[in-house]
Scaffold this motif. Sequence first.
Motif, PDB file in Angstrom:
ATOM      1  N   ASN A 315     -79.443  77.797  31.275  1.00  0.00           N
ATOM      2  CA  ASN A 315     -80.482  77.614  30.252  1.00  0.00           C
ATOM      3  C   ASN A 315     -80.949  76.166  30.180  1.00  0.00           C
ATOM      4  OD1 ASN A 315     -82.096  78.968  28.401  1.00  0.00           O
ATOM      5  ND2 ASN A 315     -80.794  78.455  26.655  1.00  0.00           N
ATOM      6  N   LEU A 318     -84.286  74.833  28.460  1.00  0.00           N
ATOM      7  CA  LEU A 318     -84.358  74.776  27.001  1.00  0.00           C
ATOM      8  C   LEU A 318     -83.331  73.842  26.376  1.00  0.00           C
ATOM      9  CD1 LEU A 318     -84.905  78.558  26.122  1.00  0.00           C
ATOM     10  CD2 LEU A 318     -86.620  76.752  26.284  1.00  0.00           C
ATOM     11  N   GLU A 319     -82.201  73.628  27.058  1.00  0.00           N
ATOM     12  CA  GLU A 319     -81.108  72.888  26.431  1.00  0.00           C
ATOM     13  C   GLU A 319     -80.847  71.510  27.023  1.00  0.00           C
ATOM     14  OE1 GLU A 319     -77.545  75.258  26.180  1.00  0.00           O
ATOM     15  OE2 GLU A 319     -78.614  77.013  25.444  1.00  0.00           O
ATOM     16  N   CYS A 320     -81.082  71.345  28.317  1.00  0.00           N
ATOM     17  CA  CYS A 320     -80.706  70.084  28.970  1.00  0.00           C
ATOM     18  C   CYS A 320     -81.741  68.977  28.741  1.00  0.00           C
ATOM     19  CB  CYS A 320     -80.500  70.313  30.464  1.00  0.00           C
ATOM     20  SG  CYS A 320     -79.071  71.369  30.812  1.00  0.00           S
ATOM     21  N   GLY A 323     -82.991  68.688  25.254  1.00  0.00           N
ATOM     22  CA  GLY A 323     -83.734  69.815  24.695  1.00  0.00           C
ATOM     23  C   GLY A 323     -83.058  70.435  23.483  1.00  0.00           C
ATOM     24  N   ASN A 324     -81.751  70.618  23.562  1.00  0.00           N
ATOM     25  CA  ASN A 324     -81.008  71.172  22.427  1.00  0.00           C
ATOM     26  C   ASN A 324     -79.557  70.730  22.547  1.00  0.00           C
ATOM     27  OD1 ASN A 324     -79.856  72.717  20.355  1.00  0.00           O
ATOM     28  ND2 ASN A 324     -81.323  74.388  20.665  1.00  0.00           N
ATOM     29  N   GLY A 326     -77.222  70.363  20.461  1.00  0.00           N
ATOM     30  CA  GLY A 326     -76.257  71.137  19.686  1.00  0.00           C
ATOM     31  C   GLY A 326     -75.752  72.344  20.457  1.00  0.00           C
ATOM     32  N   GLN A 327     -76.660  73.019  21.151  1.00  0.00           N
ATOM     33  CA  GLN A 327     -76.268  74.175  21.951  1.00  0.00           C
ATOM     34  C   GLN A 327     -75.415  73.753  23.145  1.00  0.00           C
ATOM     35  OE1 GLN A 327     -77.034  77.621  21.303  1.00  0.00           O
ATOM     36  NE2 GLN A 327     -77.389  76.605  19.342  1.00  0.00           N
ATOM     37  N   SER A 330     -71.949  73.048  21.928  1.00  0.00           N
ATOM     38  CA  SER A 330     -71.243  74.288  21.626  1.00  0.00           C
ATOM     39  C   SER A 330     -70.620  74.885  22.883  1.00  0.00           C
ATOM     40  CB  SER A 330     -72.203  75.303  20.999  1.00  0.00           C
ATOM     41  OG  SER A 330     -71.578  76.562  20.806  1.00  0.00           O
TER      42      SER A 330
END
Length: 352
Positions: A315, A318-320, A323-324, A326-327, A330
């Motif tokens: 992902n 969207l995350e790296c 991008g996010n 927090g995710q 987690s």
Amino acid sequence: MRRILAPLTALLLATGVLAVLLPSAANAATCATAWSASAVYTGGAVASHNGHNWSAKWWTQNETPGGADVWADQGTCTGGSGGGGTACSYPNWVAGQWYAVGSIVRYTDGNHYIAVHENPGYDPVISNWFWDPYTCTGGPTDPPDPSGFVVSQAQFNQMFPSRNSFYTYSGLVSAMGAFPAFAKTGSDTIKKQEAAAFLANVGHETGGLVHIVEQNTANYPHYCDAGQPYGCPAGQAAYYGRGPIQLSWNFNYKAAGDALGLPLLTNPWLVQQDAAVAWKTGLWYWMTQNGPGTMTAHNAMVNSRGFGETIRSINGSLECNGGNPGQVQSRVNAYQSFTQILGVTPGGNLTC
């Protein structure tokens, strides 16, 4: 009371009756391995505590025998490894001390390591050439799974204590037969790191292996790319996220189905109906798909590129790269927890 009982005790001793009424060391059971708060016990496992053997009624960890309903008292015991002892009484590592192959030490991080090559006291976490992580729980160990999977069923249960019963350990082991390189490539350290990385990511995708299908039903119609020559024969809203990796989009169902020899394009519901099929789709993506990354998640782990690269492959768009975060964190937290359960270091490059 003592003046009354003393003559009675003498009489029982004289007649030999007391020897029948009181358990002797010869008749008492041998103490099982001492109970450990950090160990995982499954139903039927036996541990000793405070001079008694106890049998676990079901899966348990950190529930003291005698103080929790999970344990059944099996009576007094003597000898053995009971009495609060532990199998984890290995010496602390000492820099500059010579260690022969097979030496086990407790390092400053609290973990245990075993020497796989003799060395003059090299730091256990510097190189896997001299030391490998050593699992030392002080409790019973599970027999190795016939599949050779580096994660035992008890460890799997420990990782996912609230998992949906759909996500069975047997289903995962069965699915691994389709991808024999998964968690069986490289050193024992790399095998465990890959298993932990896969399970951490799928755990994140499913809320701890709780959700079988995507929870946001409003997204369902979006996963049909009608521009594909095969279209969406199961219906426009049929290709929503399913399974441990939350497989979605008609083109992914088509590719996974072709690779696995399953009619997933026409029957995507198989992924939510059959645990082995669900696990196979997760492993298919892990082993064969780059996603938004530059390599498969499998290659990232076996080539020591780090857990962060697996996030990028799953992902990353969207995350790296901020991008996010927090995710990302987690996922990292779950990975670090799982590597600890497996007794292995997490390695570097944890984020993306």
